[in-house]
Design a protein around this motif. Structure first.
Motif, PDB file in Angstrom:
ATOM      1  N   UNK A 108     -21.650 -54.391 -32.674  1.00 47.09           N
ATOM      2  CA  UNK A 108     -22.850 -53.819 -32.066  1.00 47.09           C
ATOM      3  C   UNK A 108     -23.008 -54.288 -30.618  1.00 47.09           C
ATOM      4  N   UNK A 109     -22.657 -55.540 -30.379  1.00 52.32           N
ATOM      5  CA  UNK A 109     -22.711 -56.050 -29.006  1.00 52.32           C
ATOM      6  C   UNK A 109     -21.776 -55.256 -28.088  1.00 52.32           C
ATOM      7  N   UNK A 110     -20.735 -54.674 -28.678  1.00 59.08           N
ATOM      8  CA  UNK A 110     -19.803 -53.860 -27.890  1.00 59.08           C
ATOM      9  C   UNK A 110     -20.084 -52.367 -28.043  1.00 59.08           C
ATOM     10  N   UNK A 111     -21.267 -52.042 -28.538  1.00 57.08           N
ATOM     11  CA  UNK A 111     -21.674 -50.640 -28.746  1.00 57.08           C
ATOM     12  C   UNK A 111     -20.711 -49.855 -29.632  1.00 57.08           C
ATOM     13  N   UNK A 112     -20.210 -50.541 -30.642  1.00 57.79           N
ATOM     14  CA  UNK A 112     -19.331 -49.872 -31.613  1.00 57.79           C
ATOM     15  C   UNK A 112     -20.090 -49.766 -32.933  1.00 57.79           C
ATOM     16  N   UNK A 113     -20.210 -48.545 -33.419  1.00 58.82           N
ATOM     17  CA  UNK A 113     -20.969 -48.286 -34.649  1.00 58.82           C
ATOM     18  C   UNK A 113     -20.165 -48.761 -35.864  1.00 58.82           C
ATOM     19  N   UNK A 114     -20.702 -49.680 -36.653  1.00 56.71           N
ATOM     20  CA  UNK A 114     -19.958 -50.069 -37.861  1.00 56.71           C
ATOM     21  C   UNK A 114     -20.077 -49.019 -38.965  1.00 56.71           C
ATOM     22  N   UNK A 115     -18.959 -48.656 -39.539  1.00 58.77           N
ATOM     23  CA  UNK A 115     -18.931 -47.769 -40.708  1.00 58.77           C
ATOM     24  C   UNK A 115     -18.340 -48.631 -41.823  1.00 58.77           C
ATOM     25  N   UNK A 116     -19.145 -48.926 -42.821  1.00 60.22           N
ATOM     26  CA  UNK A 116     -18.742 -49.946 -43.789  1.00 60.22           C
ATOM     27  C   UNK A 116     -18.337 -49.346 -45.137  1.00 60.22           C
ATOM     28  N   UNK A 117     -17.109 -49.642 -45.525  1.00 59.22           N
ATOM     29  CA  UNK A 117     -16.636 -49.263 -46.861  1.00 59.22           C
ATOM     30  C   UNK A 117     -16.973 -50.390 -47.822  1.00 59.22           C
ATOM     31  N   UNK A 118     -17.656 -50.036 -48.880  1.00 66.10           N
ATOM     32  CA  UNK A 118     -18.070 -51.056 -49.842  1.00 66.10           C
ATOM     33  C   UNK A 118     -16.904 -51.477 -50.733  1.00 66.10           C
TER      34      UNK A 118
END
Ligand code: BGP
Length: 474
Positions: A108-118
């Motif tokens: 997030x600090x690098x403006x990258x959206x996390x897409x999380x696989x559970x």
């Protein structure tokens, strides 16, 4: 004039915990079924495993920096269940929680959206031992509890959640082809376990929707659209059989809450249909259990012909020696055949960018859901030059054609949310070792030249940077 890519299109890359993290016994992590499986001789290419992988666990900051340099807007990664719950249930492991917390914050600090696989296949071994994992309904509560722990801890920052990665692949490899854990060949057990996975998936999505978390949730499905070998009606029918059996069987359940009739009927005739209770039905048909988007992992299409002769299952090419794949199919339904119009990778995967546009159309017309392309990429042998450059023009060509196909689908009016290529750095290919590379960033695992797993951007890295900067205009 073509319709442009949406302004907030999620240009990114993807990975999975077992394939990049390493540190398999650090940070309080429990063992997964993969940690155990790779130790059985002959199961993976030359016995390769993810003990160290590309050591992302210790180098994630370096990797995120590289992502930022490429201009990535999104990064899809999976959480190792065994870092959060070393035994699958019970006490939460704070150190594991913190690792992903730090990673998410860094993105997030690098403006990258996390897409999380559970869940990306690394089931806690403890649950396999305790109640045979996916074969017991006890896993539903444990899976929901694990998912809930992630929603509660990261839901303030994570807006895209993938429940199960490629349920069709981990079920078929695990219970039919016997090439993934638990490595059995028993279609009845496969369909029973698969049904339980559907219940776990639906329960987690329902929980998410009922508890006011912000964001979107859905599964990632490995969809290979099927062509008939020719216009003969029997072959067209075989193509329909394959589409129903290989794909609609899973996607219909996610979206409609029921299995396609013809597959159900086919299973019943053979006594391999899963048991569905009245409660199951209610859960699966509840709109709150249905996904907000379809995650699409697209690598290739398949081509089939009728199968009267009874050709059965076969192993896949794990050597990288082109042309070593054997005939396979499902007796009475279809057999897989060569498509003379398509080139193949060294691992005999068809190269078919148009197939991606077709996949997007078929998902749209059958399910009418936005699609997040959660994987697509080319597995290839790469050469590290003396100056540490990697000239992977073949990968650029492959990805460029696929980006064009996505653009064409957008121009068709379809809703595509994003594209996270497989993969950002090179990583472990489950059965093919480290020689089958997918990344924009080369990881030097050659014991002769470097033990330090150094990262080197490939030519494709700079190409993708351009694509992102121009929002797909390239
Ligand atoms: C998908 C998996 C990924 C990845 C990819 C490439 O099925 O979700 O984890 O491994 O395929 O496959 P392979 O490594 O077999 O080339």
């Amino acid at each position: 004039q073509m319709k442009p890519f949406p302004k907030n299109f999620l240009w990114g890359s993807a990975s999975a915990a077992y394939q990049i993290e390493g540190a398999y016994r650090e940070g309080g992590k429990g063992l997964s079924v993969w940690d155990q499986f790779v130790r059985i001789p002959g199961k993976t290419f030359k016995g390769t495993n993810g003990d160290v992988a590309v050591d992302h666990y210790h180098r994630y900051r370096e990797d995120v920096d590289l992502m930022a340099k490429a201009g990535l807007k999104a990064y899809r990664f999976s959480i190792a269940w065994t870092r959060i719950f070393p035994n699958g249930n019970g006490e939460v492991n704070q150190e594991g929680l913190k690792f992903y917390d730090d990673l998410i914050n860094d993105l997030i600090a690098h403006q990258i959206e996390p897409v999380v696989t559970i869940y990306h296949w690394d089931l806690p071994q403890a649950l396999q031992d305790e109640y045979q994992g996916w074969e017991s309904r006890r896993i539903i509560a444990d899976f929901v509890n694990y998912a809930k722990t992630l929603f509660d801890n990261y839901g303030d920052r994570v807006k895209y959640w993938v429940t199960l990665n490629e349920q069709n692949v981990f079920m078929q490899h695990g219970y039919s082809m016997a090439s993934h854990p638990p490595a059995v060949t028993d279609p009845k057990r496969m369909y029973a376990a698969n049904h339980i996975a559907n219940l776990a998936n639906a329960s987690a999505i329902k929980y998410f929707h009922e508890h006011g978390y912000q964001g979107q949730i859905g599964p990632s499905f490995a969809y290979s659209p099927i062509y008939a070998v020719d216009a003969a009606p029997e072959n067209q029918l075989a193509a329909d059989n394959a589409e129903q059996l290989n794909s609609y069987y899973w996607m219909d359940m996610y979206v409609f809450g029921h299995y396609p009739t013809i597959v159900r009927n086919w299973q019943e005739k053979q006594g391999i249909a899963p048991e569905i209770t009245v409660e199951d039905q209610a859960l699966l048909e509840n709109p709150l259990s249905h996904p907000d988007f379809m995650g699409l992992n697209y690598y290739q299409t398949g081509t089939v012909a009728k199968n009267d002769t009874g050709v059965g299952a076969a192993a896949e090419n794990t050597s990288g020696k082109k042309g070593t794949i054997k005939e396979s199919g499902v007796p009475g339904m279809f057999k897989n055949v060569k498509n003379d119009y398509l080139q193949k990778t060294d691992w005999d995967w068809n190269i078919d960018p148009v197939g991606l546009q077709i996949a997007l159309r078929r998902i749209n017309s059958r399910y009418n859901l936005p699609v997040l392309i959660t994987e697509n990429g080319l597995g290839a042998f790469d050469t590290l030059e003396a100056d540490h450059e990697i000239h992977d023009d073949y990968r650029i060509h492959f990805l460029r054609e696929h980006v064009k196909a996505i653009h064409a689908a957008i121009d068709d009016g379809l809703q595509v949310i994003g594209y996270t290529t497989w993969s950002f750095t090179d990583l472990l290919s489950w059965l093919n070792g480290y020689q089958k590379r997918y990344g924009f960033v080369y990881v030097d695992r050659d014991e002769k030249s470097a033990k330090d797993l150094a990262r080197y951007p490939k030519d494709s890295f700079y190409w993708y940077k351009q694509v992102i900067a121009s929002n797909g205009e390239d």
